[in-house]
Design a protein around this motif. Structure first.
Motif: not given
Length: 128
Positions: A22-31, A46-58, A99-104
């Motif tokens: 999944c190649v992202a553009s137009g925003f800072t992926l690590r955040n 259905e939901y499969i998986s999620c990876i948090s921002s790089s600061n959290h690493g979960s 992209q999960r909205a940063p407010i969540y």
């Protein structure tokens, strides 16, 4: 503008492996947290998986893929990966990254409403 583009899908035999990108553009992926969803024919997405921002690493996985799928990120390449191993026929679906909205920031990553931007989806077919 924000854009997510999936690649790496295709036809694979049961027991085989694929790696989706999944190649992202137009925003800072690590955040941002990035999720993967899928929709099989005649079923709801259905939901499969999620990876948090790089600061959290979960990472988080649905029970249906836990132990077989692995999500990872390479912020230098603006890319999130979904490594899929031991594929089963029931994994056949269109796969989407989002992209999960940063407010969540809650620990429940599953609600689709929390994902602001979606890729176009890519087909994965598991068949002999």
């Amino acid at each position: 503008q924000v854009q997510l583009v999936e690649s790496g899908g295709g036809l694979v035999q049961p027991g085989g492996s694929l790696r989706l990108s999944c190649v992202a553009s137009g925003f800072t992926l690590r955040n941002n947290a990035i999720g993967w969803f899928r929709q099989a024919p005649g079923k709801e997405r259905e939901y499969i998986s999620c990876i948090s921002s790089s600061n959290h690493g979960s990472t988080d996985y649905a029970d249906s893929v836990k132990g077989r799928f692995a999500i990872s990120r390479d912020d230098s390449k603006n890319t999130v990966y979904l490594q899929m191993n031991s594929l089963k026929r029931e994994d056949t679906a269109v796969y989407y990254c989002a992209q999960r909205a940063p407010i969540y920031s809650g620990s429940d990553h599953t609600p689709e409403r929390e994902y602001a931007y979606w890729g176009q989806g890519i087909q994965v077919t598991v068949s002999s």
